[in-house]
Enzyme design. Structure first.
Site: not given
Lengths: 258, 258, 258, 258
Positions: A97, A184
């Site tokens: 990631k 997020a």
């Protein structure tokens, strides 16, 4: 149910990805992971003591889970590339990631640098999942560069503010063939559920779980909510009406009785 | 898990209530009920042909479910009272959902008439669940009148518009000892999930499921979402932050390496 | 411009009503009033020392303004009626804003008591403006009882939380012939503007102005915003589109050039 | 009031910029411009027939206004540069609004290409106002490249969907020294007002005015709303409270009376 998410050739039954940061005690991670049903877990490579035999966050990651190391802490493409290579060399696998963040106040991802890393690492055979601001052109650039998915933010990291970028995420979903994984900002299960209803392929939740008073229970809640949102997307929501509509005919009940 | 909802002395494991209206084919109801996990199902008494041996919506209600007849179609307290008594006499049990609606455009509940019915029926031993506009004083009046729960609307019936009355529902939850069951308007699982996260005791969903292209799948989604929202409420959501907060320390990764 | 609001036979050019509470120094009131352009100002009668020759909030109310005494502090219909009569007897005129609030935590208006007061005072010739929770049936009852307008809340008093009851206020506006004046909760001019765009007849703002660091400037802002919202309502907003639409043809600029 | 916006050395009293597209009849433009109070007006250069003596959108632009030609229709940096130069050569001045859009479905601006144009044209002495997706790094890049302001979108062009990108625009305002001018998507005055309350330096509105049934009236509404929002920003909004707060003490009115 045959609705699986494929990332980098791997079939996933769960569309919730979880993280390993911000737990008061890393020993909570196995129970959180199990309650969540997640199959993918991200870990900041800098939190991994690659040389240590024990006492490591890695000790707490269930063995059956797909590891998604991340480049948190990288401020440039070069740093992210270096972290990714270290991760692979250390046996963390080839999923990565990408986080390239040079602004320490808002912790937003740098699209240009992220695109550079993605191109480099995809060519090296990594399965690249870049964290990004939801921008149509950046998503296309990442897709062209070989990303396996795009990971737009719902709100800045760690804020629990929810799906604030809904407008742009909907456009990415409309535009992209790649899986769109919301990452997020998701602080409550209803927010992850909504992202899934919109057609997101998955959600990554870390702070939303870790900052709960009961992370294990919250992990289960997020797992259920993500599944609910996916099912709702597949079922197709009914239309929204401006004015009321009765569930059954409103006249004739008592009148019709003898 | 020992988190049960008690209504009228009955312990419920599921906090999703479902309805029977608007299904293209009532034969879908058993599969919807099963997928939803619901234990309570509401039916408009006027849709029940009390004398018919077959061909009735009642034929499609799973035998193990708690029946919640409703007074849909009543325009006054008197009509609602009469419907409730008919329901009980016909063997539908003593639970009753009060709907007194005299406005056919917005289908909003009349608080004053609803309070009158509630008082009458509670005295007659009914377990009374009144549908209401979320108003603090009406809720208190209903509680004083003997209601077993209050059922404020999220949005007008049949609109799928969601939790538009959030502000006032939060106040009812803060104020009431009675269970607050959000009824009407919830069109997507994320909306039911959010109501539960706020502390609602349960949600009743009819149009949100029945208007889906795949009601059985959508029923499962609502079941998961309500469970997720309840778990999240019990777990306790983390605080919302104004500015970003890193999941792990942002400095020192590459710098610290030899 | 010939768009006037008529209340109790009086023609008003300004659709912003203001209050007199919460100013650090009441001497600010004249400047606030002038900057706002308001023609109607509400004052809690209990803040008026009816016997005092000076040192009174009344000393600060510009002489040209229409006084709207309110029954703040009343917990029952009887108390509100008594306050209203005292106000008229003291020369405050026959306009009265009804506030009957028995809950000291949320400060929400009691619809049933408010309706009782409205009926009594309207018969006594008062111009009655009742503060209310936005409820369709309460609004109709108030209209039948002789109210000159209805004043639904946007959010609880003093919260600056904005137009949280939008869904129900839209229904009141759709249903009522009486002016719908949004009162309470409006903390920023954009919120008052939005209420007016929806078709509200006016807005009453007190805390939104008084809690600003610069109340005079904020009063001017609210005045402009209310006017803007009214103009927008009269002009008619364009439709909202799901997808983008270019302001001008997107092809052929450079191509068409020699 | 001494609150002026400075762009490229020019002092502006009005913080509303308007456009010239989508008017059924360009002859409306002068009345719209006057009602709006705007001092800056944007025009797509491709709509300007540079060689025509008459019958041109330019004929309808009031002589006192600052012209802001835009590069609408450009799909690449090169095309935008060419349009800008043509505009200046044709006597349109040295202000230029950059639009580089290669996606014809969502009409979103390409940040990378926009940054390239900005750098080129700023070096040639243009006053460059780039239209952009609200992205922190793109804004910084544009600032470094010499932009005179940044123009983030509120929602896709022509949608009237409002301030959907609020989260990111707030971050730009927090981060940038350059004026942040919200452009695109603002369909109602309350939305422009809110952008200004957040600290935006100005708003550009085209479709929101042109798509109204009465564009002249709507232009006035937007002018008032932008002014209101600016005043509110300067005044400073009061804090938002979770629970109610009385405008005046709630006890002791009737009790204290003899």
């Amino acid at each position: 149910m045959d609705d699986r998410l494929e990332i980098g050739g791997v079939q996933l039954d769960s569309r919730l990805f979880i993280g390993t940061g911000k737990y008061g005690d890393d020993a909570l991670i196995p129970a959180v992971a199990e309650a969540s049903g997640a199959q993918v877990i991200t870990v900041a490579l800098r939190r991994v003591d690659l040389g240590a035999p024990t006492g490591n966050v890695m000790d707490h990651i269930p063995s059956g889970m797909r590891l998604l190391p991340n480049t948190s802490g990288a401020r440039t493409a070069e740093e992210a590339v270096r972290i990714a290579r270290l991760a692979r060399a250390a046996g963390c696998g080839d999923w990565i990631k990408i986080e390239v963040i040079s602004d320490s106040r808002h912790l937003l991802p740098d699209g240009y640098e992220t695109a550079r890393v993605t191109e480099i690492l995809a060519k090296e055979g990594f399965v690249v999942l870049p964290y990004m601001n939801p921008d149509l052109y950046v998503a296309r650039t990442l897709a062209d560069a070989g990303a396996a998915a795009v990971m737009p933010l719902g709100a800045p990291i760690g804020t629990n503010r929810g799906l604030r970028t809904k407008e742009m995420i909907a456009i990415l979903i409309d535009d992209q063939r790649l899986p769109v994984i919301v990452d997020a900002g998701l602080g409550r299960p209803s927010q992850a559920c909504e992202a899934m209803e919109m057609g997101a392929a998955a959600c990554l939740v870390n702070t939303g779980i870790a900052s709960s008073a009961d992370p294990v229970r919250m992990a289960r809640a997020f797992g259920d909510a993500v599944r609910a949102g996916r099912e709702a997307f597949l079922a197709g929501a009914g239309a929204t009406r401006t004015t009321a509509s009765a569930s059954s005919p409103l006249t004739g009940f008592l009148e019709a009785r003898p």
